[in-house]
Design a protein around this motif. Structure first.
Motif, PDB file in Angstrom:
ATOM      1  N   GLU A  99       0.832  -1.202   0.000  1.00 35.90           N
ATOM      2  CA  GLU A  99       0.000   0.000   0.000  1.00 35.90           C
ATOM      3  C   GLU A  99       0.872   1.258   0.000  1.00 35.90           C
ATOM      4  OE1 GLU A  99      -3.077  -0.310  -0.706  1.00 35.90           O
ATOM      5  OE2 GLU A  99      -3.001  -2.490  -0.454  1.00 35.90           O
ATOM      6  N   ARG A 100       1.985   1.238   0.729  1.00 36.91           N
ATOM      7  CA  ARG A 100       2.914   2.372   0.690  1.00 36.91           C
ATOM      8  C   ARG A 100       3.487   2.554  -0.719  1.00 36.91           C
ATOM      9  NH1 ARG A 100       5.162   5.198   4.699  1.00 36.91           N
ATOM     10  NH2 ARG A 100       4.412   4.752   6.805  1.00 36.91           N
ATOM     11  N   ALA A 101       3.841   1.448  -1.357  1.00 36.07           N
ATOM     12  CA  ALA A 101       4.391   1.519  -2.710  1.00 36.07           C
ATOM     13  C   ALA A 101       3.389   2.155  -3.669  1.00 36.07           C
ATOM     14  CB  ALA A 101       4.779   0.123  -3.190  1.00 36.07           C
ATOM     15  N   LEU A 102       2.146   1.733  -3.580  1.00 36.52           N
ATOM     16  CA  LEU A 102       1.115   2.298  -4.443  1.00 36.52           C
ATOM     17  C   LEU A 102       0.899   3.773  -4.151  1.00 36.52           C
ATOM     18  CD1 LEU A 102      -1.435  -0.666  -4.293  1.00 36.52           C
ATOM     19  CD2 LEU A 102       0.110  -0.099  -6.192  1.00 36.52           C
ATOM     20  N   ALA A 103       0.911   4.146  -2.864  1.00 34.24           N
ATOM     21  CA  ALA A 103       0.732   5.546  -2.487  1.00 34.24           C
ATOM     22  C   ALA A 103       1.863   6.417  -3.005  1.00 34.24           C
ATOM     23  CB  ALA A 103       0.626   5.665  -0.965  1.00 34.24           C
ATOM     24  N   ALA A 104       3.051   5.830  -3.176  1.00 31.42           N
ATOM     25  CA  ALA A 104       4.207   6.576  -3.683  1.00 31.42           C
ATOM     26  C   ALA A 104       4.201   6.701  -5.195  1.00 31.42           C
ATOM     27  CB  ALA A 104       5.501   5.911  -3.225  1.00 31.42           C
ATOM     28  N   GLY A 105       3.223   6.082  -5.868  1.00 28.35           N
ATOM     29  CA  GLY A 105       3.083   6.243  -7.304  1.00 28.35           C
ATOM     30  C   GLY A 105       3.779   5.203  -8.152  1.00 28.35           C
ATOM     31  N   ILE A 106       4.092   4.036  -7.572  1.00 24.90           N
ATOM     32  CA  ILE A 106       4.783   2.990  -8.321  1.00 24.90           C
ATOM     33  C   ILE A 106       3.869   2.354  -9.357  1.00 24.90           C
ATOM     34  CG2 ILE A 106       4.168   1.140  -6.709  1.00 24.90           C
ATOM     35  CD1 ILE A 106       7.583   1.477  -8.451  1.00 24.90           C
ATOM     36  N   ASP A 107       4.418   1.971 -10.495  1.00 23.51           N
ATOM     37  CA  ASP A 107       3.737   1.090 -11.439  1.00 23.51           C
ATOM     38  C   ASP A 107       3.758  -0.304 -10.816  1.00 23.51           C
ATOM     39  OD1 ASP A 107       2.976  -0.646 -13.454  1.00 23.51           O
ATOM     40  OD2 ASP A 107       4.509   0.011 -14.885  1.00 23.51           O
ATOM     41  N   PRO A 108       2.594  -0.919 -10.516  1.00 19.28           N
ATOM     42  CA  PRO A 108       2.607  -2.224  -9.832  1.00 19.28           C
ATOM     43  C   PRO A 108       3.430  -3.286 -10.542  1.00 19.28           C
ATOM     44  CG  PRO A 108       0.390  -1.317  -9.868  1.00 19.28           C
ATOM     45  CD  PRO A 108       1.227  -0.422 -10.741  1.00 19.28           C
ATOM     46  N   ALA A 109       3.572  -3.172 -11.848  1.00 23.91           N
ATOM     47  CA  ALA A 109       4.368  -4.152 -12.588  1.00 23.91           C
ATOM     48  C   ALA A 109       5.848  -4.082 -12.219  1.00 23.91           C
ATOM     49  CB  ALA A 109       4.202  -3.941 -14.094  1.00 23.91           C
ATOM     50  N   LYS A 110       6.272  -3.010 -11.526  1.00 28.60           N
ATOM     51  CA  LYS A 110       7.666  -2.869 -11.094  1.00 28.60           C
ATOM     52  C   LYS A 110       7.833  -3.198  -9.610  1.00 28.60           C
ATOM     53  CE  LYS A 110      10.060   0.530 -12.910  1.00 28.60           C
ATOM     54  NZ  LYS A 110      10.487   1.899 -13.320  1.00 28.60           N
ATOM     55  N   VAL A 111       6.841  -3.913  -9.042  1.00 28.34           N
ATOM     56  CA  VAL A 111       6.904  -4.348  -7.646  1.00 28.34           C
ATOM     57  C   VAL A 111       7.187  -5.837  -7.593  1.00 28.34           C
ATOM     58  CG1 VAL A 111       5.575  -4.676  -5.518  1.00 28.34           C
ATOM     59  CG2 VAL A 111       5.355  -2.551  -6.814  1.00 28.34           C
ATOM     60  N   ILE A 112       8.128  -6.240  -6.758  1.00 32.89           N
ATOM     61  CA  ILE A 112       8.348  -7.658  -6.478  1.00 32.89           C
ATOM     62  C   ILE A 112       8.078  -7.884  -4.996  1.00 32.89           C
ATOM     63  CG2 ILE A 112       9.922  -8.122  -8.389  1.00 32.89           C
ATOM     64  CD1 ILE A 112      12.251  -7.729  -6.565  1.00 32.89           C
ATOM     65  N   PHE A 113       7.448  -9.018  -4.687  1.00 34.13           N
ATOM     66  CA  PHE A 113       6.963  -9.304  -3.336  1.00 34.13           C
ATOM     67  C   PHE A 113       7.804 -10.432  -2.750  1.00 34.13           C
ATOM     68  CE2 PHE A 113       2.645  -9.482  -0.892  1.00 34.13           C
ATOM     69  CZ  PHE A 113       3.322  -9.492   0.317  1.00 34.13           C
ATOM     70  N   SER A 114       8.666 -10.094  -1.784  1.00 35.65           N
ATOM     71  CA  SER A 114       9.518 -11.064  -1.105  1.00 35.65           C
ATOM     72  C   SER A 114       8.940 -11.370   0.276  1.00 35.65           C
ATOM     73  CB  SER A 114      10.939 -10.522  -0.983  1.00 35.65           C
ATOM     74  OG  SER A 114      11.491 -10.194  -2.240  1.00 35.65           O
ATOM     75  N   GLY A 115       9.619 -12.248   1.027  1.00 31.39           N
ATOM     76  CA  GLY A 115       9.206 -12.552   2.392  1.00 31.39           C
ATOM     77  C   GLY A 115       8.680 -13.957   2.549  1.00 31.39           C
ATOM     78  N   VAL A 116       8.905 -14.535   3.732  1.00 28.39           N
ATOM     79  CA  VAL A 116       8.601 -15.953   3.951  1.00 28.39           C
ATOM     80  C   VAL A 116       7.162 -16.220   4.377  1.00 28.39           C
ATOM     81  CG1 VAL A 116      10.994 -16.434   4.599  1.00 28.39           C
ATOM     82  CG2 VAL A 116       9.317 -15.924   6.389  1.00 28.39           C
ATOM     83  N   GLY A 117       6.415 -15.184   4.750  1.00 31.71           N
ATOM     84  CA  GLY A 117       5.108 -15.427   5.365  1.00 31.71           C
ATOM     85  C   GLY A 117       3.962 -14.681   4.727  1.00 31.71           C
ATOM     86  N   LYS A 118       3.883 -14.633   3.414  1.00 32.57           N
ATOM     87  CA  LYS A 118       2.798 -13.939   2.732  1.00 32.57           C
ATOM     88  C   LYS A 118       1.457 -14.606   3.057  1.00 32.57           C
ATOM     89  CE  LYS A 118       5.955 -13.272  -1.186  1.00 32.57           C
ATOM     90  NZ  LYS A 118       6.898 -14.352  -0.829  1.00 32.57           N
ATOM     91  N   THR A 119       0.461 -13.815   3.375  1.00 32.42           N
ATOM     92  CA  THR A 119      -0.864 -14.350   3.675  1.00 32.42           C
ATOM     93  C   THR A 119      -1.725 -14.379   2.420  1.00 32.42           C
ATOM     94  OG1 THR A 119      -1.849 -12.198   4.192  1.00 32.42           O
ATOM     95  CG2 THR A 119      -0.694 -13.353   5.997  1.00 32.42           C
ATOM     96  N   ARG A 120      -2.814 -15.126   2.505  1.00 32.80           N
ATOM     97  CA  ARG A 120      -3.749 -15.156   1.375  1.00 32.80           C
ATOM     98  C   ARG A 120      -4.273 -13.768   1.049  1.00 32.80           C
ATOM     99  NH1 ARG A 120      -4.164 -20.276   3.512  1.00 32.80           N
ATOM    100  NH2 ARG A 120      -4.602 -21.958   2.012  1.00 32.80           N
ATOM    101  N   ARG A 121      -4.578 -12.981   2.082  1.00 34.52           N
ATOM    102  CA  ARG A 121      -5.074 -11.627   1.842  1.00 34.52           C
ATOM    103  C   ARG A 121      -4.035 -10.795   1.099  1.00 34.52           C
ATOM    104  NH1 ARG A 121      -7.207  -8.340   6.961  1.00 34.52           N
ATOM    105  NH2 ARG A 121      -8.791  -9.971   6.798  1.00 34.52           N
ATOM    106  N   GLU A 122      -2.779 -10.894   1.518  1.00 38.52           N
ATOM    107  CA  GLU A 122      -1.722 -10.147   0.836  1.00 38.52           C
ATOM    108  C   GLU A 122      -1.560 -10.620  -0.603  1.00 38.52           C
ATOM    109  OE1 GLU A 122       1.270  -9.003   4.529  1.00 38.52           O
ATOM    110  OE2 GLU A 122       1.369 -11.021   3.671  1.00 38.52           O
ATOM    111  N   MET A 123      -1.642 -11.919  -0.816  1.00 37.70           N
ATOM    112  CA  MET A 123      -1.522 -12.447  -2.174  1.00 37.70           C
ATOM    113  C   MET A 123      -2.637 -11.925  -3.073  1.00 37.70           C
ATOM    114  SD  MET A 123      -0.589 -16.424  -1.345  1.00 37.70           S
ATOM    115  CE  MET A 123       0.973 -16.937  -0.671  1.00 37.70           C
ATOM    116  N   ARG A 124      -3.876 -11.940  -2.557  1.00 36.54           N
ATOM    117  CA  ARG A 124      -5.019 -11.473  -3.361  1.00 36.54           C
ATOM    118  C   ARG A 124      -4.841 -10.010  -3.749  1.00 36.54           C
ATOM    119  NH1 ARG A 124      -7.988 -14.014   0.838  1.00 36.54           N
ATOM    120  NH2 ARG A 124      -8.578 -16.148   0.258  1.00 36.54           N
ATOM    121  N   ARG A 125      -4.465  -9.196  -2.780  1.00 33.56           N
ATOM    122  CA  ARG A 125      -4.300  -7.774  -3.073  1.00 33.56           C
ATOM    123  C   ARG A 125      -3.201  -7.553  -4.109  1.00 33.56           C
ATOM    124  NH1 ARG A 125      -6.058  -2.931  -4.237  1.00 33.56           N
ATOM    125  NH2 ARG A 125      -4.920  -1.200  -3.234  1.00 33.56           N
TER     126      ARG A 125
END
Length: 431
Positions: A99-125
């Motif tokens: 959400e911070r990335a989106l608020a900063a004006g990022i193109d979502p296609a330039k976002v990569i999602f790391s981390g060992v504990g992604k939740t279903r809610r985070e994945m859906r968003r």
């Protein structure tokens, strides 16, 4: 007592310098900022951030690449905005960071999602907004992401994070590439994991990922990891699973205490030579620098409250604390501490400590300083893993933040009040 040490501009991070005995950032006096905005206060140099980024851009010039700033280092919106506008993608590790990335004006296609504990809610968003890639860290996560994506009628772009069992030669708490670390999939399990991912109807394999640690000051761990990753790419593609991009992570260190990490452009010249020699020079490269972009761009200003000399230790009590600067308490980390105004004369050796009720609340030990109550100090190299890890322990408000650009300073985060802290809390009904 000892003579005043020679604190010169040559020992300070770039874009910080003494002029007529006053510490400046770009064209602004830090004493003026402390007087105007109070302390503790974080101050960042825009020029320092962009200069650090430019070294990576030079090193990767002419290559198909994407630099994704690891925003866990410092996620303040204006800093994200500065780097995004300069061409950066973002590496996130939570739904909140998305959400911070989106608020900063990022193109979502330039976002990569790391981390060992992604939740279903985070994945859906993340799937809803269309991020560029999930860096997946376990077989179980692959299966959950497959289920979520199929439920949405989508295919999630994935890269498997490999744990190459390479020693980054850094603090154990920030080493991530050894077998004993929680991150990534073991080297020997990677090929089978890719076969499994390629067979999942909700997944689309797009790359491979590796990150071995943070505050790395030598090139050899990167070279070792690259060899292991390229060996895997050859084996994975021989098994029929194409790899479009190779993500080599981040982790390059900065100079806290005479550290000598390779310059980013020099490091990438060496890595690209190896990449070319192995026949992978045409692959898209992703990297995830964090600390090396913002660490030396920031300082924390603090006021000396009390001088407390003792028989065995002298304590210099300041208004910044472990909730503002958690790295010393967490990692026994070193930050250089210097006065905003140079004063001639002899120094005393002090432990610089904060007001929080913990013995671990220290910012620097055995520092030679010539100071009085009411003086201001700068804790250097505080741009990374300080404000992003700050807390409200002891109901202390988080500090204000300023971004300096030339001779102008902009308030990018207001100082947090007590009311801000308990705004979401509720008192019990009166009986």
């Amino acid at each position: 007592m000892a003579p005043t040490p020679g604190i010169s501009s040559s020992t300070l991070p770039p874009f910080f310098a003494y002029q007529d005995g006053q510490l400046m950032v770009e064209g602004v006096s830090l004493s003026t900022l402390a007087q105007q905005h109070g302390t503790p206060l974080f101050v960042y140099s825009r020029a320092a951030m962009l200069s650090a980024l430019a070294a990576y851009q030079r090193g990767l010039a002419g290559r198909d690449h994407q630099i994704c700033y690891a925003m866990k280092a410092n996620s303040t919106l204006a800093i994200l905005q500065t780097l995004v506008q300069a061409g950066c993608g973002l590496d996130i590790v939570s739904g909140g960071e998305l959400e911070r990335a989106l608020a900063a004006g990022i193109d979502p296609a330039k976002v990569i999602f790391s981390g060992v504990g992604k939740t279903r809610r985070e994945m859906r968003r993340a799937l809803e907004v269309g991020i560029g890639c999930f860096n997946v860290e376990s077989r179980a996560e692959l299966d959950v992401l497959d289920e979520v994506a199929q439920g949405m009628g989508l295919r999630a772009p994935v890269s498997v994070r490999v744990n190459p069992n390479v020693d980054a030669k850094t603090h154990p708490y920030i080493s991530t590439g050894l077998k004993d670390n929680k991150f990534g999939i073991a080297h020997e399990d990677v090929v089978a994991t890719y076969r499994h991912a390629a067979a999942c109807g909700g997944l689309r394999v797009v790359g491979i990922d590796c990150h071995i640690g943070s505050q790395i000051t030598e090139a050899d761990p990167y070279l070792d990891a690259m060899d292991r990753i390229l060996d895997l790419v050859e084996t994975i593609e021989a098994a029929g699973v194409p790899i479009a991009h190779i993500d080599f992570g981040g982790g390059l260190g900065i100079d806290y205490r005479g550290d000598t990490p390779p310059a980013a452009d020099t490091l990438w010249q060496r890595l690209l030579q190896k990449l070319d020699a192995r026949g992978f020079g045409d692959r898209k490269i992703l990297i995830e620098p964090g600390r090396s972009l913002v660490g030396n761009a920031g300082v924390c200003l603090t006021e000396v409250i009390y001088l407390k000399p003792g028989e065995h230790k002298n304590f210099l009590i300041v208004d910044a604390a472990m909730n503002d600067l958690p790295r010393p308490a967490m990692y026994q980390a070193f930050h250089q501490i210097v006065p905003l105004s140079q004063r001639p004369g002899e120094t005393t050796t002090w432990d610089v400590v904060g007001p929080v009720c913990e013995s671990g609340d220290w910012l620097g030990r055995d520092r030679a300083l010539n100071v009085q109550a009411g003086d201001w100090l700068a804790v250097l190299s505080a741009g990374a893993y300080c404000m992003s890890m700050a807390s409200n322990y002891n109901t202390r408000g988080r500090a204000a933040e300023l971004l300096v650009d030339g001779d102008a300073a902009t308030l990018i985060r207001a100082r947090e009040t007590a009311e801000d802290q308990f705004r979401l809390e509720t008192l019990l009904p009166t009986l």
